[in-house]
Design a protein around this motif. Structure first.
Motif, PDB file in Angstrom:
ATOM      1  N   ILE A 290      -6.748   8.209  -0.598  1.00  0.00           N
ATOM      2  CA  ILE A 290      -6.692   6.811  -1.166  1.00  0.00           C
ATOM      3  C   ILE A 290      -5.514   6.258  -1.168  1.00  0.00           C
ATOM      4  O   ILE A 290      -5.318   4.853  -1.308  1.00  0.00           O
ATOM      5  CB  ILE A 290      -7.112   7.038  -2.578  1.00  0.00           C
ATOM      6  CG1 ILE A 290      -8.592   7.584  -2.867  1.00  0.00           C
ATOM      7  CG2 ILE A 290      -7.293   5.762  -3.407  1.00  0.00           C
ATOM      8  CD1 ILE A 290      -8.962   8.098  -4.064  1.00  0.00           C
ATOM      9  N   ALA A 291      -4.441   6.857  -0.611  1.00  0.00           N
ATOM     10  CA  ALA A 291      -2.994   6.183  -0.410  1.00  0.00           C
ATOM     11  C   ALA A 291      -2.975   5.177   0.516  1.00  0.00           C
ATOM     12  O   ALA A 291      -2.331   4.130   0.509  1.00  0.00           O
ATOM     13  CB  ALA A 291      -2.059   7.079   0.035  1.00  0.00           C
ATOM     14  N   SER A 292      -4.215   5.212   1.443  1.00  0.00           N
ATOM     15  CA  SER A 292      -4.211   3.964   2.323  1.00  0.00           C
ATOM     16  C   SER A 292      -5.048   2.498   1.621  1.00  0.00           C
ATOM     17  O   SER A 292      -5.188   1.473   2.436  1.00  0.00           O
ATOM     18  CB  SER A 292      -4.897   4.372   3.595  1.00  0.00           C
ATOM     19  OG  SER A 292      -6.095   4.948   3.355  1.00  0.00           O
ATOM     20  N   PHE A 293      -5.474   2.829   0.572  1.00  0.00           N
ATOM     21  CA  PHE A 293      -6.242   1.675  -0.244  1.00  0.00           C
ATOM     22  C   PHE A 293      -5.460   1.198  -1.313  1.00  0.00           C
ATOM     23  O   PHE A 293      -5.746   0.326  -2.002  1.00  0.00           O
ATOM     24  CB  PHE A 293      -7.642   2.180  -0.501  1.00  0.00           C
ATOM     25  CG  PHE A 293      -8.577   2.554   0.652  1.00  0.00           C
ATOM     26  CD1 PHE A 293      -8.937   1.942   1.516  1.00  0.00           C
ATOM     27  CD2 PHE A 293      -8.819   3.986   0.897  1.00  0.00           C
ATOM     28  CE1 PHE A 293      -9.679   2.191   2.846  1.00  0.00           C
ATOM     29  CE2 PHE A 293      -9.519   4.385   2.034  1.00  0.00           C
ATOM     30  CZ  PHE A 293     -10.128   3.524   2.867  1.00  0.00           C
TER      31      PHE A 293
ATOM     32  N   LEU B 124       0.806  -1.256   0.278  1.00  0.00           N
ATOM     33  CA  LEU B 124      -0.012   0.072  -0.104  1.00  0.00           C
ATOM     34  C   LEU B 124       0.932   1.249  -0.044  1.00  0.00           C
ATOM     35  O   LEU B 124       1.902   1.379   0.648  1.00  0.00           O
ATOM     36  CB  LEU B 124      -0.902  -0.111   0.981  1.00  0.00           C
ATOM     37  CG  LEU B 124      -1.972  -1.163   1.371  1.00  0.00           C
ATOM     38  CD1 LEU B 124      -2.928  -0.975   2.488  1.00  0.00           C
ATOM     39  CD2 LEU B 124      -2.923  -0.996   0.215  1.00  0.00           C
ATOM     40  N   VAL B 125       0.541   2.252  -0.778  1.00  0.00           N
ATOM     41  CA  VAL B 125       1.370   3.463  -0.895  1.00  0.00           C
ATOM     42  C   VAL B 125       1.430   4.030   0.469  1.00  0.00           C
ATOM     43  O   VAL B 125       2.673   4.333   0.778  1.00  0.00           O
ATOM     44  CB  VAL B 125       0.414   4.696  -1.734  1.00  0.00           C
ATOM     45  CG1 VAL B 125       1.103   5.883  -1.811  1.00  0.00           C
ATOM     46  CG2 VAL B 125       0.413   4.090  -3.149  1.00  0.00           C
ATOM     47  N   GLU B 126       0.574   4.100   1.337  1.00  0.00           N
ATOM     48  CA  GLU B 126       0.592   4.819   2.724  1.00  0.00           C
ATOM     49  C   GLU B 126       1.813   4.040   3.471  1.00  0.00           C
ATOM     50  O   GLU B 126       2.736   4.599   4.186  1.00  0.00           O
ATOM     51  CB  GLU B 126      -0.796   4.947   3.285  1.00  0.00           C
ATOM     52  CG  GLU B 126      -0.623   5.595   4.683  1.00  0.00           C
ATOM     53  CD  GLU B 126      -1.955   5.675   5.018  1.00  0.00           C
ATOM     54  OE1 GLU B 126      -1.987   6.811   6.365  1.00  0.00           O
ATOM     55  OE2 GLU B 126      -2.746   4.560   5.208  1.00  0.00           O
ATOM     56  N   ASP B 127       1.791   2.850   3.587  1.00  0.00           N
ATOM     57  CA  ASP B 127       2.580   1.910   4.055  1.00  0.00           C
ATOM     58  C   ASP B 127       3.860   2.069   3.833  1.00  0.00           C
ATOM     59  O   ASP B 127       5.033   1.971   4.546  1.00  0.00           O
ATOM     60  CB  ASP B 127       2.359   0.500   3.985  1.00  0.00           C
ATOM     61  CG  ASP B 127       1.082  -0.057   4.595  1.00  0.00           C
ATOM     62  OD1 ASP B 127       0.271   0.878   5.634  1.00  0.00           O
ATOM     63  OD2 ASP B 127       0.376  -1.114   4.447  1.00  0.00           O
TER      64      ASP B 127
END
Length: 66
Positions: free
Chosen positions: A35-38, A8-11
């Protein structure tokens, strides 16, 4: 640190903040995006028309350089 297209982008940005500059260099608006967390890295590349292999190489290179 090794990343994959399925992370995931956020991770990625949380685990290795220096990768944020890679997102910005590729003109990807993921920094601060809800949406970065998805979205996975692959999703984000598809949304922004970025070559996923080139992006992943840059992402992994940035995390090693720090």
């Amino acid at each position: 640190m090794a990343f994959s297209l399925y992370d995931l982008v956020e991770d990625v940005m949380r685990a290795s903040p220096q990768t944020i500059r890679v997102f910005l260099q590729f003109k990807m608006g993921c920094v601060g995006c809800p949406i970065a967390s998805f979205h996975t890295v692959q999703d984000a590349c598809g949304e922004h028309g970025v070559d996923p292999d080139a992006f992943l190489r840059a992402l992994c290179g940035a995390s090693v350089a720090a």
